[in-house]
Scaffold this active site. Sequence first.
Site, PDB file in Angstrom:
ATOM      1  CB  SER A 179      -9.138  -0.048   0.404  1.00 11.21           C
ATOM      2  OG  SER A 179      -8.758   0.413  -0.865  1.00 11.21           O
ATOM      3  CG  ASP A 212      -2.272   0.626   0.934  1.00 11.58           C
ATOM      4  OD1 ASP A 212      -2.308   1.872   0.865  1.00 11.58           O
ATOM      5  OD2 ASP A 212      -3.279  -0.080   0.794  1.00 11.58           O
ATOM      6  CG  HIS A 247      -5.316   3.876   0.893  1.00  9.40           C
ATOM      7  ND1 HIS A 247      -4.968   2.559   0.683  1.00  9.40           N
ATOM      8  CD2 HIS A 247      -6.628   3.982   0.529  1.00  9.40           C
ATOM      9  CE1 HIS A 247      -6.018   1.899   0.208  1.00  9.40           C
ATOM     10  NE2 HIS A 247      -7.041   2.734   0.106  1.00  9.40           N
TER      11      HIS A 247
END
Length: 235
Positions: free
Chosen positions: A199, A16, A56
């Site tokens: 996600s 990520d 994120h």
Amino acid sequence: MSYAATGRGIRIAIIDSGVHPGHDHIDASRLLPGAAIAGDGTIDTAPEATLDRLGHGTAVTAAIQEKAPNAECVPVRVFHEGLKTTGYALITAIDWAAAQGVDFINLSLGSTNPGHAAAFASAVARARDAGAIVVAPRAVEETPCYPGALEGVLSVCLDWDCPRETFRPAPDGSRYFYASGFPRPIPGVALRRNIHGISFATAQMSGFAARALEDLGTIASGTDRIEAVRTALRA
């Protein structure tokens, strides 16, 4: 999967944007050294290389740690300036993560370009042979997403009505699972005001899968391992 399991003894690589170890939702004591992968496949294992500057990856890691608080997490940073990278970087990241001896590789991302499918399939097979199960989104809306749409992946679908505390198998007995798309809550912030989506369904399934594998104990690498985890999750 028992509710007593916490992911103890399980290692999860998180491909990520890295992780911010000082975030309130992150248990830094459960983070292992990771790596940053550039678009051209260059690997940087310096301690600061995996520091998240986008948020994120930190949110994804927090969702995993919430579900499997005793799992060890390996950050693999492929997002640098934005949430975009190359297929080559992703494949390099999968290979690097598998070489670290992880049990799961969380990919809260993917490509809708079917031209990447064959290369991803080879990377997933190499990871499987090394003992690592790739967890990834099955689709983005109705469009197949790679590597999540491939046979050898623990595939995840989004279910907004699924409580965050649980998940559900596909109703027809297929190989994929549904989970909530909401991340770990931030006090005072409405769920839909926070970042959310496939996600986080993927991240939460990685946490649930880690607990299932803890219950199962030692399983040989290869197809037997992912099938055993799928069966345990359906039980």
